[in-house]
Design an enzyme around this catalytic site. Sequence first.
Site, mmCIF file in Angstrom:
data_model
loop_
_atom_site.group_PDB
_atom_site.id
_atom_site.type_symbol
_atom_site.label_atom_id
_atom_site.label_comp_id
_atom_site.label_asym_id
_atom_site.label_seq_id
_atom_site.Cartn_x
_atom_site.Cartn_y
_atom_site.Cartn_z
ATOM 1 N N LYS A 154 33.670 74.438 122.802
ATOM 2 C CA LYS A 154 33.224 75.626 123.546
ATOM 3 C C LYS A 154 32.659 75.268 124.913
ATOM 4 O O LYS A 154 32.924 75.952 125.912
ATOM 5 C CB LYS A 154 32.197 76.392 122.721
ATOM 6 N N ASP A 174 42.178 66.710 124.944
ATOM 7 C CA ASP A 174 41.473 66.704 123.673
ATOM 8 C C ASP A 174 42.496 66.352 122.597
ATOM 9 O O ASP A 174 43.600 66.917 122.603
ATOM 10 C CB ASP A 174 40.848 68.072 123.381
ATOM 11 N N PRO A 207 31.907 64.625 121.531
ATOM 12 C CA PRO A 207 30.891 64.095 120.621
ATOM 13 C C PRO A 207 30.897 62.576 120.703
ATOM 14 O O PRO A 207 31.882 61.969 121.138
ATOM 15 C CB PRO A 207 31.362 64.589 119.252
ATOM 16 N N THR A 233 27.345 65.571 130.595
ATOM 17 C CA THR A 233 26.268 66.367 129.998
ATOM 18 C C THR A 233 26.388 66.351 128.479
ATOM 19 O O THR A 233 25.831 67.209 127.802
ATOM 20 C CB THR A 233 26.335 67.828 130.496
ATOM 21 N N ARG A 235 27.049 63.069 125.747
ATOM 22 C CA ARG A 235 26.345 61.990 125.083
ATOM 23 C C ARG A 235 26.391 60.744 125.965
ATOM 24 O O ARG A 235 27.444 60.391 126.497
ATOM 25 C CB ARG A 235 26.971 61.681 123.712
ATOM 26 N N GLU A 264 18.758 56.337 126.183
ATOM 27 C CA GLU A 264 17.727 57.296 126.555
ATOM 28 C C GLU A 264 16.645 57.492 125.504
ATOM 29 O O GLU A 264 15.580 58.038 125.804
ATOM 30 C CB GLU A 264 18.360 58.663 126.846
ATOM 31 N N HIS A 296 18.202 65.121 130.137
ATOM 32 C CA HIS A 296 18.726 65.824 128.963
ATOM 33 C C HIS A 296 18.207 67.271 128.915
ATOM 34 O O HIS A 296 17.706 67.738 127.883
ATOM 35 C CB HIS A 296 18.342 65.093 127.675
#
Length: 331
Positions: A154, A174, A207, A233, A235, A264, A296
Amino acid sequence: MEIAVFSTKKYDTLYLRPALEANGHHPHFLQTRLDNETVVLAEGYTAICIFVNDSLTAHGIEHLAKKGLKYVLLRCAGYNNVDLDAADKCGIKVARVPAYSPYSVAEFAVGLMLMLNRNLHKAYTRVRAGNFSLEGLTGFDMRNRRIGIVGTGKIGLLTGKICRGFDSDVVCYDPYPNIDRAKEYGMRYVSLDELLTTCDIISLHCPLLPSTHHMINSETLSKMKDGVMIINTSRGGLIDTVALIKALKSGKVGQVGMDVYEHESNMYFEDSSDSIMLDDVFSRLLTFHNVCITGHQAFLTREALENIAQETASNLEGFLKGIEPKGIVKI
């Protein structure tokens, strides 16, 4: 039910407390990050609620299972910080919030693109210092630029949709394409190689999996156009930071916008302004004028926080009623 909520900030308490108490639960908010050392703080709780930089290892799960833990509620989309095999073996159920507000992250990703392109971060500090020179602030029109979206969940699809509003040429990759929705948004799928070699801007929305860890590395960076802009934005572990620094130094990468960083967990969400930065790689990143790093915060909108709270509460109610919740994580 008594629920231990780890890594909490004021904004978590503001939204999570009413959502959980509305169903008669009693959340206990802890600022502590969950890891193998702090896992003792979760002893005796039937449910715990954790965030992206909490770590629930096999050791932690096995320990807490003996102490009565039954449910792990992730108030985030990612679940790579939980040992799912151990949870399954111990009969502990895990749920996440897969779509709290894809708009918040997508809008933030595009915001990073615009900031870097038009050098807004430089202009802001210059004007505050009384420097109104325009030298070094030249950007480019987003129109007709090719933007690559890697990962079309999304968030990725919405990022591409917003970019199409600039009349940009948006392509995507993808391994599990959503062809109909991409077509509806004016996007088309290409091979990963074509995306890497032809795009002016590449935005990551994947992911973190073994297959995606360090997908941006010295080899993939070498395929990109000179001066490419990279936005992450998603991982931090998607990018090999050492390889990225080398590409920045050589000029292969022109601009980088990062809301996440692969190491992080010991830094983000805390105020360490009075401490010395011990991470030499991160410190090196901060020296580049063409790198914009945020902590983040892409998810941080009122709408997202409300949705996270409501979905977290809904996941717990589903477990308690024997109904598979929407956010259940399966192996």
